[in-house]
Design an enzyme around this catalytic site. Structure first.
Site, mmCIF file in Angstrom:
data_model
loop_
_atom_site.group_PDB
_atom_site.id
_atom_site.type_symbol
_atom_site.label_atom_id
_atom_site.label_comp_id
_atom_site.label_asym_id
_atom_site.label_seq_id
_atom_site.Cartn_x
_atom_site.Cartn_y
_atom_site.Cartn_z
ATOM 1 N N ARG A 1 -7.623 10.852 -6.448
ATOM 2 C CA ARG A 1 -8.733 9.976 -6.043
ATOM 3 C C ARG A 1 -10.050 10.760 -6.056
ATOM 4 O O ARG A 1 -11.105 10.216 -6.416
ATOM 5 C CB ARG A 1 -8.426 9.411 -4.651
ATOM 6 C CG ARG A 1 -9.482 8.528 -4.043
ATOM 7 C CD ARG A 1 -9.578 7.193 -4.740
ATOM 8 N NE ARG A 1 -10.638 6.389 -4.141
ATOM 9 C CZ ARG A 1 -11.908 6.438 -4.502
ATOM 10 N NH1 ARG A 1 -12.299 7.251 -5.464
ATOM 11 N NH2 ARG A 1 -12.813 5.680 -3.904
ATOM 12 N N ASP B 1 -6.762 -3.717 -7.416
ATOM 13 C CA ASP B 1 -7.262 -4.300 -6.174
ATOM 14 C C ASP B 1 -7.480 -5.792 -6.369
ATOM 15 O O ASP B 1 -7.680 -6.255 -7.499
ATOM 16 C CB ASP B 1 -8.569 -3.633 -5.738
ATOM 17 C CG ASP B 1 -8.843 -3.896 -4.265
ATOM 18 O OD1 ASP B 1 -8.309 -3.171 -3.414
ATOM 19 O OD2 ASP B 1 -9.558 -4.867 -3.952
ATOM 20 N N ARG C 1 -4.028 6.611 0.470
ATOM 21 C CA ARG C 1 -4.587 7.832 1.062
ATOM 22 C C ARG C 1 -3.664 8.612 1.985
ATOM 23 O O ARG C 1 -3.965 9.747 2.332
ATOM 24 C CB ARG C 1 -5.862 7.484 1.817
ATOM 25 C CG ARG C 1 -6.932 7.044 0.849
ATOM 26 C CD ARG C 1 -8.275 7.000 1.482
ATOM 27 N NE ARG C 1 -9.243 6.833 0.399
ATOM 28 C CZ ARG C 1 -10.485 7.261 0.440
ATOM 29 N NH1 ARG C 1 -10.936 7.867 1.500
ATOM 30 N NH2 ARG C 1 -11.273 7.076 -0.595
ATOM 31 N N ARG D 1 0.823 -1.223 0.000
ATOM 32 C CA ARG D 1 0.000 0.000 0.000
ATOM 33 C C ARG D 1 0.852 1.266 0.000
ATOM 34 O O ARG D 1 0.505 2.245 0.658
ATOM 35 C CB ARG D 1 -0.956 0.039 1.204
ATOM 36 C CG ARG D 1 -2.095 -0.943 1.152
ATOM 37 C CD ARG D 1 -3.226 -0.427 0.268
ATOM 38 N NE ARG D 1 -4.194 -1.476 0.014
ATOM 39 C CZ ARG D 1 -5.326 -1.643 0.685
ATOM 40 N NH1 ARG D 1 -5.642 -0.807 1.649
ATOM 41 N NH2 ARG D 1 -6.130 -2.616 0.386
ATOM 42 N N TYR E 1 -13.958 -12.751 0.692
ATOM 43 C CA TYR E 1 -14.773 -11.576 0.345
ATOM 44 C C TYR E 1 -16.004 -11.984 -0.461
ATOM 45 O O TYR E 1 -17.089 -11.433 -0.287
ATOM 46 C CB TYR E 1 -13.937 -10.548 -0.437
ATOM 47 C CG TYR E 1 -12.966 -9.811 0.452
ATOM 48 C CD1 TYR E 1 -13.369 -8.691 1.178
ATOM 49 C CD2 TYR E 1 -11.654 -10.245 0.593
ATOM 50 C CE1 TYR E 1 -12.484 -8.018 2.010
ATOM 51 C CE2 TYR E 1 -10.764 -9.588 1.424
ATOM 52 C CZ TYR E 1 -11.182 -8.478 2.136
ATOM 53 O OH TYR E 1 -10.314 -7.826 2.971
HETATM 54 O O1 1CP Z 1 0.268 0.405 -3.190
HETATM 55 C C1 1CP Z 1 -0.476 -0.592 -3.242
HETATM 56 O O2 1CP Z 1 -0.281 -1.605 -2.543
HETATM 57 C C2 1CP Z 1 -1.548 -0.443 -4.262
HETATM 58 C C3 1CP Z 1 -2.475 -1.419 -4.720
HETATM 59 C C4 1CP Z 1 -3.418 -2.204 -3.810
HETATM 60 C C5 1CP Z 1 -3.238 -3.517 -3.377
HETATM 61 C C6 1CP Z 1 -2.008 -4.393 -3.536
HETATM 62 C C7 1CP Z 1 -4.712 -1.790 -3.370
HETATM 63 C C8 1CP Z 1 -5.323 -0.457 -3.595
HETATM 64 N N1 1CP Z 1 -5.320 -2.871 -2.767
HETATM 65 C C9 1CP Z 1 -4.447 -3.919 -2.738
HETATM 66 C C10 1CP Z 1 -4.660 -5.277 -2.219
HETATM 67 C C11 1CP Z 1 -5.849 -5.552 -1.362
HETATM 68 N N2 1CP Z 1 -7.129 -5.082 -1.487
HETATM 69 C C12 1CP Z 1 -5.839 -6.484 -0.287
HETATM 70 C C13 1CP Z 1 -4.632 -7.308 0.112
HETATM 71 C C14 1CP Z 1 -3.740 -6.574 1.033
HETATM 72 C C15 1CP Z 1 -4.308 -6.208 2.381
HETATM 73 O O3 1CP Z 1 -4.561 -7.122 3.182
HETATM 74 O O4 1CP Z 1 -4.477 -5.000 2.611
HETATM 75 C C16 1CP Z 1 -7.129 -6.517 0.264
HETATM 76 C C17 1CP Z 1 -7.597 -7.348 1.440
HETATM 77 C C18 1CP Z 1 -7.946 -5.628 -0.501
HETATM 78 C C19 1CP Z 1 -9.391 -5.361 -0.316
HETATM 79 C C20 1CP Z 1 -9.626 -3.923 -0.038
HETATM 80 N N3 1CP Z 1 -9.568 -2.958 -1.000
HETATM 81 C C21 1CP Z 1 -9.829 -3.288 1.213
HETATM 82 C C22 1CP Z 1 -9.767 -3.975 2.565
HETATM 83 C C23 1CP Z 1 -11.033 -4.148 3.246
HETATM 84 C C24 1CP Z 1 -10.862 -4.932 4.534
HETATM 85 O O5 1CP Z 1 -11.394 -6.037 4.583
HETATM 86 O O6 1CP Z 1 -10.156 -4.460 5.457
HETATM 87 C C25 1CP Z 1 -10.000 -1.916 0.972
HETATM 88 C C26 1CP Z 1 -10.320 -0.831 1.973
HETATM 89 C C27 1CP Z 1 -9.795 -1.709 -0.433
HETATM 90 C C28 1CP Z 1 -9.784 -0.407 -1.185
HETATM 91 C C29 1CP Z 1 -8.428 0.021 -1.622
HETATM 92 N N4 1CP Z 1 -7.596 -0.728 -2.444
HETATM 93 C C30 1CP Z 1 -6.442 -0.033 -2.701
HETATM 94 C C31 1CP Z 1 -6.534 1.225 -1.985
HETATM 95 C C32 1CP Z 1 -5.493 2.307 -1.999
HETATM 96 C C33 1CP Z 1 -7.771 1.245 -1.324
HETATM 97 C C34 1CP Z 1 -8.311 2.380 -0.458
HETATM 98 C C35 1CP Z 1 -9.560 3.006 -0.995
HETATM 99 C C36 1CP Z 1 -9.559 4.358 -1.653
HETATM 100 O O7 1CP Z 1 -8.578 5.045 -1.900
HETATM 101 O O8 1CP Z 1 -10.695 4.776 -1.928
#
Ligand code: 1CP
Length: 347
Positions: free
Chosen positions: A43, A80, A34, A30, A156
């Site tokens: 965003r 994602d 944000r 990540r 999920y």
């Molecule tokens: O820099 C990076 O790592 C960018 C890319 C990236 C990656 C590798 C994003 C962008 N998401 C992910 C993987 C991801 N997505 C995982 C595996 C890693 C982890 O455990 O965090 C998971 C579980 C998700 C699912 C997901 N997507 C969640 C988690 C929900 C929960 O159960 O806690 C969330 C909040 C997202 C949205 C998301 N994905 C990525 C970002 C930057 C965001 C934030 C939302 C936004 O900016 O609106």
């Protein structure tokens, strides 16, 4: 015939092929997101998170933002793990302040509505993003592609959201394992296609995120985490034998060793709860290790960040190692603390 000028191999790739480097290569899960004001600005121009992921110009830009500030050794594709269920035909939404919400797939009937046929077309913008990135990233930077592991994506898909404790899918796994197996098999297939497309468009390394690996007991961990990962790794080895794979079975605890021995991955991502001396003694002999700074130490900064970083380097930097966090960068992280971390590693 024109002779290709041989480029020195990139640091991340050297660490993945078993070299011990000083300083170790560094990137952060990540690293785009944000906590960066320039991310929040872009965003805000996209109303929907999935559409944001499917707009190559925006996804390329936010992938590159942390590199410009910090010069990490790797860029991770901005996308994602939930684009795969979206491409299979499940309804996936990202709600402001709530995270992902999916229409649960919890029966064979609902499963039969999903299919792999549209996946490549649906995810074409992601592959276009990879293609553009492979031309734009700096020469010594490695491009990482990724997917969720079958188990975590299934969590999920079945639960309909994250943070549930995974009760529904764990019950399903005991009650009707053959039905859950069909979903897992579909995900192995879909994820293999998705990752091979990423490789064909220029990713050099693959990371498999198994964020919910830690909720399973031993027999279930072997069946739903290790076996599908090994099947997926086998498929990838056939299609792209030279692309290293990092597995991140977060929370696997005592099962980390079995995962390292049986999944076939080249490198193991460890979460912050894994004792670093144990990882050096039990994992580093056979795999490159990646991790595992507590993301809250990065939020706090100062002495806590320095002490924790040094402790990890002392234990792991003598062997094949990639510096990272134990989970993703938190939103409240001050960007200057990431700067300080890069200085501590490279200084
Ligand atoms: O820099 C990076 O790592 C960018 C890319 C990236 C990656 C590798 C994003 C962008 N998401 C992910 C993987 C991801 N997505 C995982 C595996 C890693 C982890 O455990 O965090 C998971 C579980 C998700 C699912 C997901 N997507 C969640 C988690 C929900 C929960 O159960 O806690 C969330 C909040 C997202 C949205 C998301 N994905 C990525 C970002 C930057 C965001 C934030 C939302 C936004 O900016 O609106």
């Amino acid at each position: 015939m024109i002779q290709a000028t041989s480029q020195p191999k990139k640091p991340l790739l050297r660490a993945l092929s078993g070299e011990s480097l000083s300083p170790p290569p560094l990137w952060l899960m990540r690293q785009a997101g944000r906590y960066l004001p320039e991310y929040r600005k872009i965003r805000a121009t996209a109303k929907d998170f999935l559409q944001f992921c499917y707009t190559p110009d925006l996804a390329v830009e936010v992938t590159l933002q942390p590199l410009r500030r910090y010069g990490m050794d790797a860029a991770i594709l901005f996308s994602d793990i939930l684009v795969v269920p979206d491409a299979l035909g499940q309804k996936v939404q990202f709600r402001e302040g709530e995270g992902p919400v999916l229409e649960p797939v919890d029966s064979p009937e609902k499963l039969s509505c999903l299919g792999i046929g549209r996946l490549r077309d649906h995810l074409a913008p992601v592959y276009e993003t990879v293609h553009q990135l492979s031309r734009e990233i700096p020469q010594q930077t490695t491009l990482i592609g990724f997917a969720g592991s079958p188990w975590t994506v299934a969590v999920y898909m079945v639960e309909g959201r994250g943070g549930t404790g995974c009760g529904k899918i764990r019950a399903w796994a005991h009650r009707a394992p053959d039905d859950l197996q069909k979903l897992i098999d579909l995900l192995v297939e879909a994820t293999a296609v998705h990752l091979v497309q990423q490789v064909e468009n220029g990713v050099e390394v693959i990371q498999l995120f198994d964020s919910w690996a830690g909720v399973l007991g031993e027999s279930q961990f072997r069946r739903w985490v290790i076996a599908p990962t090994a099947a997926l790794v086998g498929r990838l080895r056939q299609a792209c034998p030279d692309v290293p794979i990092i597995g991140f079975p977060r929370g696997a605890g005592l099962m980390y060793e079995a995962f390292a021995n049986l999944s076939g991955v080249d490198a193991i991502g460890i979460d912050s709860a894994v004792p670093v001396d144990w990882a050096a003694a039990n994992l580093q002999g056979k795999s490159t290790v990646q991790g595992n700074l507590d993301n809250q130490a990065l939020v706090v900064g100062g002495k806590a960040l320095e002490m924790e970083t040094r402790r990890i380097l002392e234990a792991l930097a003598a062997g094949p190692f990639i510096f990272n966090l134990g989970h993703g960068v938190l939103q409240e992280t001050p960007p200057e603390h990431v700067h300080r971390l890069v200085e501590l590693i490279r200084g």
